[in-house]
Motif scaffolding. Sequence first.
Motif, mmCIF file in Angstrom:
data_model
loop_
_atom_site.group_PDB
_atom_site.id
_atom_site.type_symbol
_atom_site.label_atom_id
_atom_site.label_comp_id
_atom_site.label_asym_id
_atom_site.label_seq_id
_atom_site.Cartn_x
_atom_site.Cartn_y
_atom_site.Cartn_z
ATOM 1 N N ARG A 246 -3.106 -1.010 3.045
ATOM 2 C CA ARG A 246 -2.099 -1.934 3.586
ATOM 3 C C ARG A 246 -0.900 -1.232 4.192
ATOM 4 O O ARG A 246 -0.190 -1.829 5.007
ATOM 5 N N GLY A 247 -0.655 -0.006 3.833
ATOM 6 C CA GLY A 247 0.458 0.753 4.388
ATOM 7 C C GLY A 247 0.431 0.886 5.898
ATOM 8 O O GLY A 247 1.485 0.774 6.546
ATOM 9 N N PRO A 248 -0.735 1.109 6.511
ATOM 10 C CA PRO A 248 -0.771 1.228 7.975
ATOM 11 C C PRO A 248 -0.283 -0.013 8.724
ATOM 12 O O PRO A 248 0.109 0.078 9.883
ATOM 13 N N PHE A 249 -0.259 -1.169 8.073
ATOM 14 C CA PHE A 249 0.267 -2.372 8.723
ATOM 15 C C PHE A 249 1.749 -2.225 9.056
ATOM 16 O O PHE A 249 2.252 -2.899 9.949
ATOM 17 N N ILE A 250 2.451 -1.359 8.368
ATOM 18 C CA ILE A 250 3.874 -1.162 8.622
ATOM 19 C C ILE A 250 4.089 -0.529 9.994
ATOM 20 O O ILE A 250 4.968 -0.933 10.752
ATOM 21 N N PHE A 251 3.284 0.465 10.334
ATOM 22 C CA PHE A 251 3.496 1.257 11.545
ATOM 23 C C PHE A 251 2.639 0.835 12.733
ATOM 24 O O PHE A 251 3.066 0.991 13.868
ATOM 25 N N ALA A 252 1.443 0.336 12.487
ATOM 26 C CA ALA A 252 0.543 -0.062 13.570
ATOM 27 C C ALA A 252 -0.173 -1.358 13.207
ATOM 28 O O ALA A 252 -1.369 -1.371 12.917
ATOM 29 N N PRO A 253 0.544 -2.475 13.216
ATOM 30 C CA PRO A 253 -0.064 -3.719 12.739
ATOM 31 C C PRO A 253 -1.252 -4.194 13.571
ATOM 32 O O PRO A 253 -2.260 -4.632 13.014
ATOM 33 N N GLU A 254 -1.161 -4.094 14.890
ATOM 34 C CA GLU A 254 -2.256 -4.582 15.742
ATOM 35 C C GLU A 254 -3.517 -3.731 15.600
ATOM 36 O O GLU A 254 -4.620 -4.254 15.498
ATOM 37 N N LEU B 14 -5.183 2.613 -3.584
ATOM 38 C CA LEU B 14 -6.030 1.877 -2.641
ATOM 39 C C LEU B 14 -5.209 0.855 -1.863
ATOM 40 O O LEU B 14 -5.361 0.722 -0.642
ATOM 41 N N ILE B 15 -4.335 0.169 -2.559
ATOM 42 C CA ILE B 15 -3.455 -0.801 -1.887
ATOM 43 C C ILE B 15 -2.556 -0.087 -0.879
ATOM 44 O O ILE B 15 -2.399 -0.541 0.261
ATOM 45 N N ILE B 16 -1.971 1.025 -1.268
ATOM 46 C CA ILE B 16 -1.075 1.770 -0.375
ATOM 47 C C ILE B 16 -1.816 2.246 0.870
ATOM 48 O O ILE B 16 -1.340 2.076 1.998
ATOM 49 N N PHE B 17 -3.002 2.821 0.682
ATOM 50 C CA PHE B 17 -3.731 3.386 1.822
ATOM 51 C C PHE B 17 -4.351 2.333 2.726
ATOM 52 O O PHE B 17 -4.565 2.593 3.910
ATOM 53 N N SER C 15 5.399 -5.122 1.552
ATOM 54 C CA SER C 15 5.308 -5.675 0.198
ATOM 55 C C SER C 15 4.113 -5.121 -0.560
ATOM 56 O O SER C 15 4.208 -4.818 -1.758
ATOM 57 N N SER C 16 2.993 -4.960 0.117
ATOM 58 C CA SER C 16 1.813 -4.399 -0.546
ATOM 59 C C SER C 16 2.036 -2.942 -0.936
ATOM 60 O O SER C 16 1.606 -2.519 -2.014
ATOM 61 N N THR C 17 2.690 -2.186 -0.085
ATOM 62 C CA THR C 17 2.986 -0.792 -0.411
ATOM 63 C C THR C 17 3.922 -0.718 -1.613
ATOM 64 O O THR C 17 3.742 0.132 -2.493
ATOM 65 N N THR D 243 -4.332 -1.799 13.085
ATOM 66 C CA THR D 243 -4.859 -1.932 11.737
ATOM 67 C C THR D 243 -5.590 -3.262 11.590
ATOM 68 O O THR D 243 -6.647 -3.334 10.964
ATOM 69 N N ARG D 244 -5.041 -4.329 12.184
ATOM 70 C CA ARG D 244 -5.729 -5.620 12.145
ATOM 71 C C ARG D 244 -7.057 -5.538 12.886
ATOM 72 O O ARG D 244 -8.066 -6.057 12.418
#
Length: 131
Positions: A19-27, A14-17, A116-118, A29-30
Motif C-alpha cells: 500500500r505504500g506505493p499508493f502515496i507516490f504513484a497512485p495511478e 506486507l501492508i507497507i510494501f 493510512s495503511s503505511t 499502482t492502481r
Amino acid sequence: MSALAIVIIAVGLLIIFTRGPFIFAPEKTRAQTLRLFETDKRMRTLGMVFSFFGAVLIWASLGETGGWAVAVYLLGVLAVIISALLIIPFPGRMRGYATRIWAGFSQTTLRVIGVSSTAVGLLLVYYGLGL
C-alpha cells in the motif's frame, strides 16, 4: 520471538510494501493492482494465496493467548472463508466487484489509503517487535 510476533511483523511489512506505493504513484499502482484481477486464473490464484495467508494466520495464533491472538485468528478464518466461498468459486463476479471498487477511487483517496495503511503497517511492525 513467537510465531505470532513474526506473523504480525510480516503482515505489517506486507501492508507497507503493497500500500505504500499508493502515496507516490497512485495511478501506476492502481493499474498494477487492476492487472492482478484481469483473468479468472489470476483471481483464483489470488484466492489461493489469500487462503494460504489465512491458514498461516490461524496457525500462528494457535496456542497463544490474548486479544492479538484472537484478532489474528479471526482475520485468518475470515481470509479462508472469503477465499473458499467467494474468490475461488466465483472469480468473474469478484473481479467485477474489485475492478469497480478500485477504479472508483480518486488519486487523493488512493494517497490517503497509502498513508493510512503505511501507518497501520508501521504500528503492526512496532507492536510485533515488542512481543
